[in-house]
Design a protein around this motif. Structure first.
Motif, PDB file in Angstrom:
ATOM      1  N   THR B  87       0.823  -1.209   0.000  1.00  0.00           N
ATOM      2  CA  THR B  87       0.000   0.000   0.000  1.00  0.00           C
ATOM      3  C   THR B  87       0.856   1.259   0.000  1.00  0.00           C
ATOM      4  N   SER B  88       1.848   1.293   0.875  1.00  0.00           N
ATOM      5  CA  SER B  88       2.728   2.456   0.935  1.00  0.00           C
ATOM      6  C   SER B  88       3.350   2.724  -0.421  1.00  0.00           C
ATOM      7  N   PHE B  89       3.821   1.640  -1.026  1.00  0.00           N
ATOM      8  CA  PHE B  89       4.471   1.741  -2.325  1.00  0.00           C
ATOM      9  C   PHE B  89       3.505   2.315  -3.355  1.00  0.00           C
ATOM     10  N   SER B  90       2.293   1.749  -3.422  1.00  0.00           N
ATOM     11  CA  SER B  90       1.379   2.202  -4.475  1.00  0.00           C
ATOM     12  C   SER B  90       0.931   3.642  -4.247  1.00  0.00           C
ATOM     13  N   VAL B  91       0.607   3.976  -2.994  1.00  0.00           N
ATOM     14  CA  VAL B  91       0.120   5.328  -2.721  1.00  0.00           C
ATOM     15  C   VAL B  91       1.183   6.364  -3.093  1.00  0.00           C
ATOM     16  N   THR B  92       2.420   6.100  -2.665  1.00  0.00           N
ATOM     17  CA  THR B  92       3.495   7.046  -2.944  1.00  0.00           C
ATOM     18  C   THR B  92       3.746   7.180  -4.436  1.00  0.00           C
ATOM     19  N   ILE B 160      -6.971   3.359  -1.513  1.00  0.00           N
ATOM     20  CA  ILE B 160      -5.768   3.935  -2.097  1.00  0.00           C
ATOM     21  C   ILE B 160      -6.091   5.141  -2.974  1.00  0.00           C
ATOM     22  N   LEU B 161      -7.220   5.078  -3.696  1.00  0.00           N
ATOM     23  CA  LEU B 161      -7.563   6.178  -4.598  1.00  0.00           C
ATOM     24  C   LEU B 161      -7.740   7.488  -3.832  1.00  0.00           C
ATOM     25  N   SER B 162      -8.532   7.448  -2.757  1.00  0.00           N
ATOM     26  CA  SER B 162      -8.739   8.665  -1.966  1.00  0.00           C
ATOM     27  C   SER B 162      -7.426   9.168  -1.396  1.00  0.00           C
ATOM     28  N   ALA B 163      -6.618   8.224  -0.890  1.00  0.00           N
ATOM     29  CA  ALA B 163      -5.334   8.617  -0.305  1.00  0.00           C
ATOM     30  C   ALA B 163      -4.446   9.263  -1.353  1.00  0.00           C
ATOM     31  N   THR B 164      -4.459   8.691  -2.575  1.00  0.00           N
ATOM     32  CA  THR B 164      -3.638   9.255  -3.646  1.00  0.00           C
ATOM     33  C   THR B 164      -4.060  10.690  -3.949  1.00  0.00           C
ATOM     34  N   LEU B 165      -5.379  10.905  -4.000  1.00  0.00           N
ATOM     35  CA  LEU B 165      -5.862  12.247  -4.325  1.00  0.00           C
ATOM     36  C   LEU B 165      -5.468  13.262  -3.245  1.00  0.00           C
ATOM     37  N   VAL B 166      -5.582  12.844  -1.982  1.00  0.00           N
ATOM     38  CA  VAL B 166      -5.197  13.763  -0.900  1.00  0.00           C
ATOM     39  C   VAL B 166      -3.701  14.045  -0.961  1.00  0.00           C
ATOM     40  N   LEU B 167      -2.912  12.968  -1.149  1.00  0.00           N
ATOM     41  CA  LEU B 167      -1.458  13.148  -1.180  1.00  0.00           C
ATOM     42  C   LEU B 167      -1.023  13.975  -2.387  1.00  0.00           C
ATOM     43  N   PHE B 168      -1.762  13.833  -3.476  1.00  0.00           N
ATOM     44  CA  PHE B 168      -1.470  14.617  -4.673  1.00  0.00           C
ATOM     45  C   PHE B 168      -1.427  16.107  -4.321  1.00  0.00           C
ATOM     46  N   VAL B 169      -2.436  16.560  -3.619  1.00  0.00           N
ATOM     47  CA  VAL B 169      -2.474  17.976  -3.240  1.00  0.00           C
ATOM     48  C   VAL B 169      -1.369  18.298  -2.237  1.00  0.00           C
ATOM     49  N   MET B 170      -1.038  17.315  -1.379  1.00  0.00           N
ATOM     50  CA  MET B 170      -0.029  17.584  -0.354  1.00  0.00           C
ATOM     51  C   MET B 170       1.388  17.640  -0.913  1.00  0.00           C
ATOM     52  N   VAL B 171       1.676  16.828  -1.930  1.00  0.00           N
ATOM     53  CA  VAL B 171       3.054  16.827  -2.445  1.00  0.00           C
ATOM     54  C   VAL B 171       3.244  17.842  -3.566  1.00  0.00           C
ATOM     55  N   ARG B 227       7.733  13.091   1.138  1.00  0.00           N
ATOM     56  CA  ARG B 227       6.624  13.660   1.906  1.00  0.00           C
ATOM     57  C   ARG B 227       5.462  12.669   1.933  1.00  0.00           C
ATOM     58  N   ALA B 228       5.184  12.055   0.775  1.00  0.00           N
ATOM     59  CA  ALA B 228       4.069  11.113   0.697  1.00  0.00           C
ATOM     60  C   ALA B 228       4.321   9.893   1.580  1.00  0.00           C
ATOM     61  N   PHE B 229       5.551   9.408   1.565  1.00  0.00           N
ATOM     62  CA  PHE B 229       5.941   8.273   2.399  1.00  0.00           C
ATOM     63  C   PHE B 229       5.720   8.553   3.879  1.00  0.00           C
ATOM     64  N   GLY B 230       6.135   9.749   4.267  1.00  0.00           N
ATOM     65  CA  GLY B 230       6.157  10.061   5.692  1.00  0.00           C
ATOM     66  C   GLY B 230       4.819  10.522   6.230  1.00  0.00           C
ATOM     67  N   GLU B 231       3.849  10.773   5.376  1.00  0.00           N
ATOM     68  CA  GLU B 231       2.589  11.337   5.833  1.00  0.00           C
ATOM     69  C   GLU B 231       1.744  10.285   6.538  1.00  0.00           C
ATOM     70  N   ALA B 232       1.198  10.634   7.678  1.00  0.00           N
ATOM     71  CA  ALA B 232       0.408   9.651   8.403  1.00  0.00           C
ATOM     72  C   ALA B 232      -1.028  10.097   8.637  1.00  0.00           C
ATOM     73  N   LEU B 233      -1.192  11.215   9.312  1.00  0.00           N
ATOM     74  CA  LEU B 233      -2.521  11.597   9.802  1.00  0.00           C
ATOM     75  C   LEU B 233      -3.545  11.734   8.681  1.00  0.00           C
ATOM     76  N   ALA B 234      -3.168  12.421   7.604  1.00  0.00           N
ATOM     77  CA  ALA B 234      -4.125  12.651   6.529  1.00  0.00           C
ATOM     78  C   ALA B 234      -4.472  11.344   5.830  1.00  0.00           C
ATOM     79  N   VAL B 235      -3.443  10.539   5.562  1.00  0.00           N
ATOM     80  CA  VAL B 235      -3.661   9.287   4.851  1.00  0.00           C
ATOM     81  C   VAL B 235      -4.538   8.350   5.668  1.00  0.00           C
TER      82      VAL B 235
END
Lengths: 295, 304, 288
Positions: B87-92, B160-171, B227-235
């Motif tokens: 999961t970590s791999f795919s999300v990042t 994973i899709l939702s997490a990707t979208l949130v991380l997209f804005v974060m990174v 940043r995406a790897f290290g993010e916890a709370l939002a993901v």
């Protein structure tokens, strides 16, 4: 295909992507401001937080955030500056330098809770700093260093080598060339780096829970003696920042107006960052003009 | 005599030079020491799962049951980290993949195409985004993105899709601002020469500016992925945080970082439950090292 | 150059000041400093009580921080803190030598199952609740609700809330692998926005955005917890070493005084320890 047509298409695609980015970002910031600004009032900014009654404010948290930022920058900026200069100007281009760069990049991927716990065990417990702003600032230095160093390094590298050669041919030492010519020319880029890392300081929560703490004890804003426990300047008092407060209110807060406090605080945070940006750009411009003697 | 002494003594410049070199060397050493300390800390804690608690390394990275405090059917504690690694791999990977074109487009706009005023505006907006606490990103994701994903793609919306979208804005801010830096660092005379040879603007951008900025852009991507790897709370809020092998992009799963963050406060130091979490941190470290080297290798290939 | 020197001097000055201050802190730590670390759920109560207490005891400094029950107990075990706040009995926390530390129960917290408002039920039997969390019942229509699939939101393993829920509801059966969230606030938000979601929360977090469930027609109220008619409840603990300073003793006594128990404890949504008609031990057995 005709290069001119390709050029048009590519430009169109770029414009399309940029518009999308702007739309997303504007919507996000707009959302936070629209939901948050109505909750901001003078009372909200100047009264202490409440743990179970409505009507609490964010006075201490706001001050703590700013104070923590100042302390963090005082600690991390000189180190990052020196390291950035070293990597950009002095470092030999060999495998060892590559390893250093890679490890610094890897450092920035560590989850904040890991860095937080590390700093907790080393500084809070072992070195007996206790839950304090100082411990928090050291923890945040860990986050700041990679990005800030990298930023200073690129800003220095992007200064034209002509300027470097001009300085050296005048008989200046390399160090004097760097500090007198290259560094001033790189100021705008460095300011961007500082602003970005300031943003990270304002927004960080997980690492601070274990270092700066998540309670805001009573502080006295008229007590200027930094050795006193109740002084607002004491770097060894525990301090909850705004981001930690937002986290706390959302996760375990039972005040009836938790939602209002959370969205109000987020909006305040954005406004403070905006003000800090304007301020930093202003300082940066003044500094740039003064140091490069350009108009 | 006097002259002789003057010539033999180190000049003022030499002394300055020594001073400067020492100062900058001290700074870089300080960083290296800090990095070494924290790496040592994580590695020593991370491997104790295998040395003290005798967990099989292969089990750790290949099994799918994660519950270090309970003993599995085969009499061994359940410490299979595979679902989280995947999961970590795919999300990042996905969020960096999604964010990079946008970041490069924004970067080109800000350095080459756009009018000066709009550059400043975009810059400010991007700088603001970095300072929004991840909790806030998480809640916005929970109230806006998760319901949208739920209505469009079905399921619960967590995954994973939702997490990707949130991380997209974060990174996005990280990648964009570092990309801008490296595009700015491309010497002006290169692009001027290209334009003077009759190349179109796009040809210049694509063949000259982007090429010579490639290493910088790659570093930007690395920092974004970090940043995406290290993010916890939002993901953790939008991914569902369930330790299950992700079947597709819309079933709940969990990343290394979010497990680490939620579990660490509830376990006691020195126990297997706690050590196993540090092993996750170690895996995270190795994975980001792997990513880092991979991206750099690709960068070397692409250079000419 | 001058600027760099200035910065260097400032940094060293700050670091130096820090060291000096630390030294001062250490020297005064022995007699009048209390540090309490641990459970995030308990933190607001202890923090508020400490603030009130310090108003009358000016020379005493009490620091209250979160970090989680596990952190609190392991830091107490290594004596890095004076008090370890915990939602769980030390006996149930792996790696803690519970014989070396002393339990001080300061409040009781009731836990209730909560569901999204759209599921269409307000009462459930204990048997069915268990089956839902086991993953054997997967649609709300099976328990008399609407035709919506059930989405289980669990709490993080090792957390006090989950331990209590599993001990009282699951009866030794294991829960299905599902979402795990670590704070009451996040769970409430997810329950409020996700159709068919079920989880469990402390009483004080139940509000009108979600629906709490009665179990076998017993309502989740403070009164029912006090008589043990409502089974899902647990203690909030403040653990200390066996030998503690007088200041710590007095502060713990203050926590159990009528002033705190009738005042703060109620205001923060806990149930007063003095109102309880029954007691539980670490094995969840009721003792009288």
């Amino acid at each position: 295909m005709n290069p001119k047509v390709v050029n048009k298409i590519a430009t169109g695609v770029i414009y399309g992507l940029v518009i999308l980015v702007v739309a997303i970002l504007a919507a996000l910031i707009g959302y936070i401001l629209v939901t948050g600004v109505p909750h901001i009032s003078w009372h909200f900014l100047t009264s202490p937080a409440q743990s179970f009654l409505a009507g609490g404010g964010i006075r201490d948290q706001l001050f703590n955030s700013i104070y923590l930022l100042v302390l963090t920058l005082i600690i991390s900026f000189p180190i990052a500056l020196g390291a950035g200069i070293y990597l950009a100007e002095y470092a030999p281009k060999n495998w060892f330098t590559e390893i250093i760069k890679t490890t610094i990049e890897v450092l920035s991927s560590l989850p904040s809770v890991v860095v937080g716990l590390f700093c907790y065990l080393l500084f809070v417990v072992q070195m007996r700093m206790g839950f304090s702003i100082l411990s928090g600032a050291i923890a945040l230095t860990f986050f700041n260093l990679p990005l800030l160093t990298r930023n200073i390094e690129t800003s220095l590298e992007s200064v034209s080598s002509l300027q470097r050669e001009a300085g050296l041919s005048l008989g200046l030492s390399q160090w004097k060339t760097i500090t007198g010519i290259i560094l001033p020319a790189a100021v705008p880029g460095i300011i961007t780096g500082i602003i970005l890392s300031a943003g990270r300081v304002f927004g960080e929560a997980a690492a601070l829970i274990y270092t700066a703490g998540q309670s805001a004890p009573f502080v006295d804003y008229t007590n200027w003696n930094i050795f006193s426990d109740t002084s607002f300047l004491n770097p060894l008092r525990p301090a909850e920042t705004l981001a930690v407060h937002i986290w706390k209110v959302n996760s375990e807060g039972i005040t009836p107006d938790a939602n209002a406090i959370s969205s109000g605080s987020s909006a305040v945070l954005i406004i403070v960052i905006l003000l800090f940006n304007i301020f930093a750009h202003w300082i940066g411009n003044r500094l740039y003009k003064k140091m490069t003697s350009s108009k | 005599m006097e002259i002789n002494k003057k010539i033999l003594m180190p000049s003022k410049e030499t002394r300055q030079e020594r001073f400067g070199r020492t100062l900058s060397f001290i700074s870089i050493s300080a960083i290296v020491v800090l990095v070494a300390l924290i790496l040592y800390f994580i590695i020593s804690k991370g491997i104790s799962t295998f040395t003290d608690n005798h967990v099989n390394l292969w089990d750790f990275i290949s099994r799918q049951d994660w519950s270090p405090s309970t003993i599995g059917k085969d009499g061994k504690p359940e410490v299979g980290a595979l679902p989280m690694i995947v999961t970590s791999f795919s999300v990042t990977f996905l969020s960096a993949l999604l964010a990079t074109p946008f970041a490069i487009a924004a970067g080109i706009y800000m350095t080459v195409i756009g009018p000066k005023k709009s550059r400043g505006f975009l810059q400010t907006v991007i700088e603001l985004l970095v300072g929004i606490p991840s909790v806030v990103y998480g809640f916005i994701g929970l109230t806006i993105i998760v319901p949208i994903v739920r209505t469009l793609f079905g399921g619960t919306g967590f995954g994973i899709l939702s997490a990707t979208l949130v991380l997209f804005v974060m990174v996005l801010p990280t990648i964009t601002s570092l990309t801008v830096d490296s595009l700015n660092a491309v010497p002006k005379h290169l692009s001027e020469a290209s334009l003077a040879l009759g190349a179109t603007r796009w040809q210049t951008i694509y063949k000259v500016i982007l090429r010579s900025a490639t290493p910088g852009i790659l570093t930007a991507i690395i920092f974004g992925m970090a940043r995406a790897f290290g993010e916890a709370l939002a993901v953790q809020m939008v991914i569902g945080n369930a330790i299950l092998m992700p079947k597709n992009l819309i079933t709940p799963s969990s990343t290394l970082t979010s497990q680490l963050t939620t579990g660490i406060g509830n376990t006691v130091m020195g126990t297997l439950g706690n050590n196993a979490l540090w092993s996750l941190a170690l895996v995270l470290l190795l994975m980001s090292l792997f990513f880092n080297i991979l991206v750099k290798l690709i960068g070397k290939r692409g250079k000419f | 150059m001058i600027k760099i020197k200035k910065l260097a001097i400032m940094t060293s000055a700050v670091l130096f000041a820090g060291t000096v201050l630390t030294a001062c802190g250490v020297s005064s730590a022995s007699n009048d400093k209390i540090t309490a670390v641990g459970s995030t759920a308990l933190q607001p109560l202890v923090e508020e009580a400490a603030n009130d207490y310090q108003k009358e005891h000016k020379n005493l400094s009490i620091t209250v921080q979160g970090g989680g029950s596990g952190t609190g107990l392991s830091q107490l075990q290594s004596r890095a803190v004076t008090i370890g706040n915990s939602d769980v009995f030390a006996e149930n926390q792996k790696g803690i030598k519970s014989k070396d530390i002393v339990d001080h129960q300061v409040a009781v917290v009731g836990i209730t199952p909560v569901v999204n408002k759209g599921v269409g039920i307000k009462n459930i039997s204990m048997k069915n609740l268990q089956k839902i969390f086991e993953g054997k019942i997967t649609n709300w229509k099976q328990v008399g609700g609407k035709n919506i699939p059930i989405e289980v939101i669990n709490r993080v393993k090792g957390s006090g809330t989950r331990n209590t829920f599993e001990a009282n509801v699951m009866d030794g059966h294991s829960t299905i692998k599902a979402q795990e969230q670590d704070s009451n606030g996040t769970v409430r938000r997810i329950i409020a926005t996700t159709p068919g979601a079920i989880s469990y929360l402390s009483f004080s977090f139940v509000d009108k955005t979600i629906q709490s469930l009665s179990i076998d027609n017993v309502k989740p109220t403070d009164k029912n917890v006090e008589t043990n008619a409502w089974k899902i409840w647990s203690y909030e603990h403040m653990y200390t070493a066996k030998k503690v300073s007088d200041d710590t003793k007095k502060f713990l006594a203050y926590m159990n005084s009528a002033e705190v128990q009738k005042g703060l404890v109620k205001k923060l949504g806990y149930i007063s320890i003095s109102d309880m008609k029954v007691k539980k031990d670490a094995n969840n057995k009721v003792i009288n």
